[in-house]
Design a protein around this motif. Structure first.
Motif, PDB file in Angstrom:
ATOM      1  N   ILE A   1      66.777  22.192 -48.305  1.00 38.09           N
ATOM      2  CA  ILE A   1      67.397  23.237 -47.479  1.00 38.09           C
ATOM      3  C   ILE A   1      68.873  23.330 -47.861  1.00 38.09           C
ATOM      4  O   ILE A   1      69.550  22.306 -47.991  1.00 38.09           O
ATOM      5  CB  ILE A   1      67.269  22.898 -45.974  1.00 38.09           C
ATOM      6  CG1 ILE A   1      65.798  22.885 -45.557  1.00 38.09           C
ATOM      7  CG2 ILE A   1      68.074  23.876 -45.120  1.00 38.09           C
ATOM      8  CD1 ILE A   1      65.562  22.523 -44.101  1.00 38.09           C
TER       9      ILE A   1
ATOM     10  N   GLU B   1      73.896  16.346 -42.674  1.00 40.30           N
ATOM     11  CA  GLU B   1      72.898  17.011 -43.531  1.00 40.30           C
ATOM     12  C   GLU B   1      71.503  16.518 -43.161  1.00 40.30           C
ATOM     13  O   GLU B   1      70.811  15.882 -43.964  1.00 40.30           O
ATOM     14  CB  GLU B   1      73.237  16.755 -45.006  1.00 40.30           C
ATOM     15  CG  GLU B   1      74.463  17.552 -45.455  1.00 40.30           C
ATOM     16  CD  GLU B   1      75.005  17.113 -46.795  1.00 40.30           C
ATOM     17  OE1 GLU B   1      75.241  15.899 -46.960  1.00 40.30           O
ATOM     18  OE2 GLU B   1      75.193  17.954 -47.675  1.00 40.30           O
TER      19      GLU B   1
ATOM     20  N   GLU C   1      64.421  26.047 -39.791  1.00 38.32           N
ATOM     21  CA  GLU C   1      64.552  24.719 -40.424  1.00 38.32           C
ATOM     22  C   GLU C   1      63.498  23.756 -39.882  1.00 38.32           C
ATOM     23  O   GLU C   1      62.933  22.944 -40.622  1.00 38.32           O
ATOM     24  CB  GLU C   1      65.937  24.141 -40.135  1.00 38.32           C
ATOM     25  CG  GLU C   1      67.043  24.833 -40.886  1.00 38.32           C
ATOM     26  CD  GLU C   1      68.387  24.132 -40.701  1.00 38.32           C
ATOM     27  OE1 GLU C   1      68.425  23.021 -40.148  1.00 38.32           O
ATOM     28  OE2 GLU C   1      69.400  24.713 -41.113  1.00 38.32           O
TER      29      GLU C   1
ATOM     30  N   VAL D   1      68.952  18.111 -47.139  1.00 43.59           N
ATOM     31  CA  VAL D   1      69.732  19.267 -46.680  1.00 43.59           C
ATOM     32  C   VAL D   1      71.078  19.212 -47.409  1.00 43.59           C
ATOM     33  O   VAL D   1      71.673  18.134 -47.525  1.00 43.59           O
ATOM     34  CB  VAL D   1      69.960  19.189 -45.153  1.00 43.59           C
ATOM     35  CG1 VAL D   1      70.813  20.357 -44.666  1.00 43.59           C
ATOM     36  CG2 VAL D   1      68.626  19.157 -44.401  1.00 43.59           C
TER      37      VAL D   1
ATOM     38  N   ARG E   1      72.541  24.975 -46.669  1.00 48.42           N
ATOM     39  CA  ARG E   1      73.213  25.611 -45.524  1.00 48.42           C
ATOM     40  C   ARG E   1      74.610  26.090 -45.925  1.00 48.42           C
ATOM     41  O   ARG E   1      75.575  25.332 -45.868  1.00 48.42           O
ATOM     42  CB  ARG E   1      73.381  24.588 -44.387  1.00 48.42           C
ATOM     43  CG  ARG E   1      72.102  24.179 -43.701  1.00 48.42           C
ATOM     44  CD  ARG E   1      72.475  23.355 -42.483  1.00 48.42           C
ATOM     45  NE  ARG E   1      71.344  22.777 -41.806  1.00 48.42           N
ATOM     46  CZ  ARG E   1      71.345  21.541 -41.304  1.00 48.42           C
ATOM     47  NH1 ARG E   1      72.416  20.772 -41.431  1.00 48.42           N
ATOM     48  NH2 ARG E   1      70.288  21.093 -40.663  1.00 48.42           N
TER      49      ARG E   1
END
Ligand code: FFI
Ligand code: NDP
Length: 515
Positions: A226, A165, A212, A302, A228
Motif C-alpha cells: 500500500i 506505516e 485499506e 505500507v 500512502r
C-alpha cells in the motif's frame, strides 16, 4: 542499467485510474523508462462524450507524453484500453477482456478512486471499498500476477496525530458497511453517514481507510503493498517541472489566489504543508512494484510518500512563495491583486471573508447589473469559499508520518535506480518547486500564453490604482459622515488640520531663513 526499469521490460501491467492525475504520470514514466514493456491495460469508462479511444488518443497526444513518443514510437500499440466502470458488478468488463486480463496481467497498480470530499457514502464505498475488493478477487485469479500495488492516502488515518506505516482497524467492518448499503435507501445512508465517519473529516478519507482494511482482509496469498501519498502536487522534475492537470488539492486555491478571488485563508501559518510531487510518488510506486514482486515481503508493507518529516514546508512559506511568483508571472485578467492572509482565528477569518471576499463580489455584481450584464461574482466567490472551507481541516493541523519502509526501500536501490526512480524528497528545493508549480498552473492548467505577461502586469497596475482610488474615496466619505455627526471627530479633524498648518508654516519659515 536500471534494475527497476529492466524489471518492467516484457511485463503486462494493469492500471486503474490511468486517466487521472497520478495514473497519467505513472503511464508516462513506465513507457519512458521501460519502452520494452509488453502492454499496459487501462480500465477506462467513456466520459464527457468521448469514447475510450478518443480519451486515450487525447492523453497520448498531450504535452506530458511528448518525450515518450521519442523513446517509444509505438506507444499506441502498447496501450490497451478496456471498457470498465468500477462502480458496476464485475466492472462491466466483457468476458473476452476479462479472460485476457486474468491470464496475462503481471502487475496491478490500483489508482482509481473518487477523491471528492463531498461524495455520497454509497458512491464512495462503491469506488473506494467495493471496487478494491472486487479487484483483489480478480487478482487472486491471475496466475501470472507478481505484485498488487494499492494507492491509498496519507490522510486515511488523519483522525490520528502520529501515523505509522501499518494498517489501522476501522470501528465498523467494511463488509458490514458494504452489505448494509445493499438494502438501505439513499436517504437513510446519508443520515447515518456522519455517525459512521466519526472523527474522520470527510467521506473520502473514511472510505480510503475502509479500502485499506479490505486490502488487509482480502489479501489471501497475494504480494500486496500500500502506498500512502500526502497532498499530491505538480511534477518536480519529470518529464518536465510544473506539470499539473486538474483543480484538486492546492491547484484550485492557487488559481483562486492568482486571480485575486481568494485573499485570505483560515490556515495555521506554521502548520506543515505536506505536499509531495506527483513524479516522486510515481517513482516510489514503481520501486515498490519491483520490490514487492522480487523480494516478496511476508506481510503487506505500507509506504508513506510524504515530505513533512524529511523536508518540511509550512503554509506561510508556501503562500509567500506563491505570491512572489505571481509578482513575476501574474495570471491574466485578475479580479483583484493577489494577496495572502493566513489566519487560524475564527473571528479574523470571518472578518476577512466579509471584507476581502463577499463585499468585493457584491460590489462587482452591482456594477455588472448596472451595466446590463448578468451578475456572477457572488456565485463564483461562494464556490471558492466552499472549497476553501472543505480544505480547512487539512490547513490547520500537522501530522507525523513515519517513513521507515520508504527509507528502507531507498537503501535497497542501486545508485542508478536511486537516480532514475528518485523519491528522496530531501533533495527538493521548495522555493524552486513552488515557482515551477505556479508557472505550471498558468501554462498547463489555465493554458495562458507567456506572451500575455506584460499585459497581465499592466492590468495589475490598473487594479492597484483602482484599489488606491477606492480606498481614498471610501476614507473621505466615511470621514465626512463622521465629521457631520460627531463633535469628537470634528475636534480631531481641527487638531490635525491646525497641526499640519503649523508644521507647514514652520517649514516655510525655516527654509526662508536659510536663504
Ligand atoms: C489566501 C490565498 C492563498 C494564497 C496562497 C495559496 C497557497 C497554496 C495553498 C494551497 C492549499 C492547499 C490545501 C490542500 C489541502 C488538500 C488536502 C487534501 C488531503 C487529501 C489528499 C488526498 O488524499 S486526495 C485528493 C484530494 N481531493 C481533492 O482535492 C478533491 C477536493 N475537492 C472536492 O471534493 C470538490 O471539488 C469540492 C471542494 C467539494 C467542491 O465541489 P463542487 O461541486 O462545489 O465543485 P467542483 O469540484 O465540481 O468544480 C468546481 C468548478 O470547477 C470546474 N472544474 C473542475 N475541474 C476542472 C478543471 N480540471 N479545469 C477547469 N475547471 C474545472 C467545474 O466544472 C466546476 O465549474 P462549474 O461550477 O462552472 O461547473
Ligand atoms: N491527488 C491527490 O492529492 C492524492 C491522491 N491520492 C490517491 O491517488 C489515487 C489517484 O488520485 P488522482 O489521480 O489524484 O485522482 P483523479 O481524480 O485524478 O483520478 C481518479 C481516477 O479514477 C478513475 N475512476 C473514478 N471512478 C471510476 C469508475 N467508476 N470507473 C472507472 N474509473 C473510475 C477516474 O476515471 P475518469 O477519468 O473516467 O474519471 C480517474 O482515472 C487515488 O486513489 C487517490 O485516493 C492519494 C493522496 C493524494
Amino acid at each position: 542499467m536500471s534494475v527497476i526499469a529492466a524489471f518492467y521490460g516484457g511485463k503486462s501491467i494493469l492500471i486503474t485510474g490511468a486517466t487521472g492525475f497520478l495514473g497519467k504520470v505513472l503511464m508516462e514514466k513506465l513507457f519512458r523508462t521501460s519502452p520494452d514493456l509488453k502492454v499496459i491495460y487501462i480500465l477506462v469508462r467513456p466520459k464527457a462524450g468521448q469514447t475510450l479511444q478518443q480519451r486515450v488518443f487525447q492523453i497520448l497526444n498531450s504535452k506530458l507524453f511528448e518525450k515518450v513518443k521519442e523513446v517509444c514510437p509505438n506507444v499506441h500499440e502498447k496501450i490497451r484500453a478496456i471498457y470498465a466502470d468500477l462502480s458496476q458488478n464485475d466492472f462491466a468488463i466483457s468476458k473476452e477482456d476479462m479472460q485476457e486480463l486474468l491470464s496475462c496481467t503481471n502487475i496491478i497498480f490500483h489508482c482509481a478512486a473518487t477523491v471528492r470530499f463531498d461524495d455520497t457514502l454509497r458512491h464512495a464505498v462503491q469506488l473506494n471499498v467495493t471496487a478494491t475488493r472486487q479487484l483483489l478477487l480478480m487478482a487472486s485469479q491471475m496466475p501470472k500476477l507478481e505484485a498488487f500495488i494499492h494507492i491509498s492516502t496519507a490522510y486515511s488515518n488523519c483522525n490520528l496525530k502520529h501515523i505509522d506505516e501499518v494498517i489501522y482497524p476501522c470501528p465498523v467492518e467494511p463488509k458490514k458497511i458494504i452489505d448494509s448499503l445493499e438494502w438501505l435507501d439513499d436517504a437513510i445512508i446519508e443520515e447515518i453517514a456522519p455517525k459512521l465517519i466519526r472523527d474522520w473529516p470527510n467521506i473520502y478519507t473514511y472510505t480510503k481507510a475502509l479500502g485499506e482494511m479490505v486490502v488487509q482482509q482480502e489479501s489471501r496469498n497475494l504480494n500486496i503493498a500500500i502506498i500512502r501519498p500526502s497532498i499530491v502536487g505538480a511534477t518536480w522534475q519529470e518529464p518536465f517541472p510544473g506539470w499539473v492537470d486538474n483543480i484538486n488539492g492546492p491547484n484550485g486555491l492557487i488559481i483562486a489566489a492568482g486571480k485575486g478571488f481568494l485573499r485570505a485563508l483560515k490556515a495555521t501559518p506554521k502548520a506543515v504543508a505536506d505536499l509531495i510531487p506527483v513524479d516522486t510518488v510515481v517513482n516510489l510506486m514503481l520501486a515498490v512494484g519491483w520490490y514487492t514482486a522480487v523480494h516478496r515481503p511476508k506481510s503487506t508493507l505500507v509506504y508513506h510518500s510524504t515530505s513533512g518529516n524529511l523536508n518540511p514546508c509550512n503554509w506561510h512559506k508556501m503562500g509567500v512563495q506563491v505570491l512572489a511568483t505571481f509578482e513575476k508571472i501574474p495570471l491574466e485578467r485578475a479580479f483583484r491583486r493577489p494577496y495572502a492572509n493566513f489566519t487560524s482565528n475564527n473571528f479574523t477569518s470571518q472578518y476577512w471573508n466579509a471584507v476581502s471576499h463577499q463585499a468585493p463580489a457584491i460590489i462587482y455584481d452591482c456594477y455588472l447589473r448596472l451595466t446590463g450584464r448578468k451578475p456572477r461574482m457572488t456565485k463564483v466567490m461562494n464556490q471558492i469559499l466552499r472549497t476553501a472551507s472543505m480544505l480547512e481541516y487539512f490547513l490547520n493541523r500537522s501530522w507525523e508520518w513515519s517513513t521507515y519502509n520508504t527509507e528502507m526501500l531507498m537503501s535497497e536501490l542501486s545508485p542508478e535506480d536511486q537516480r532514475v526512480f528518485n523519491f528522496d524528497v530531501r533533495q527538493l528545493n521548495w522555493l524552486e518547486y513552488i515557482e515551477n508549480y505556479v508557472l505550471g498552473v498558468k501554462k498547463y492548467l489555465l493554458k495562458e500564453d507567456m506572451a500575455g505577461i506584460p499585459e497581465a502586469k499592466q492590468h495589475l497596475k490598473r487594479l492597484r490604482n483602482i484599489h488606491y482610488l477606492f480606498n481614498t474615496a471610501l476614507f473621505l466619505i466615511v470621514w465626512r459622515l463622521l465629521i457631520a455627526r460627531s463633535q469628537m471627530a470634528r475636534n480631531v479633524w481641527f487638531f490635525i488640520v491646525s497641526f499640519c498648518y503649523k508644521f507647514l508654516s514652520y517649514f516655510r519659515a525655516s527654509s526662508t531663513l536659510k536663504v
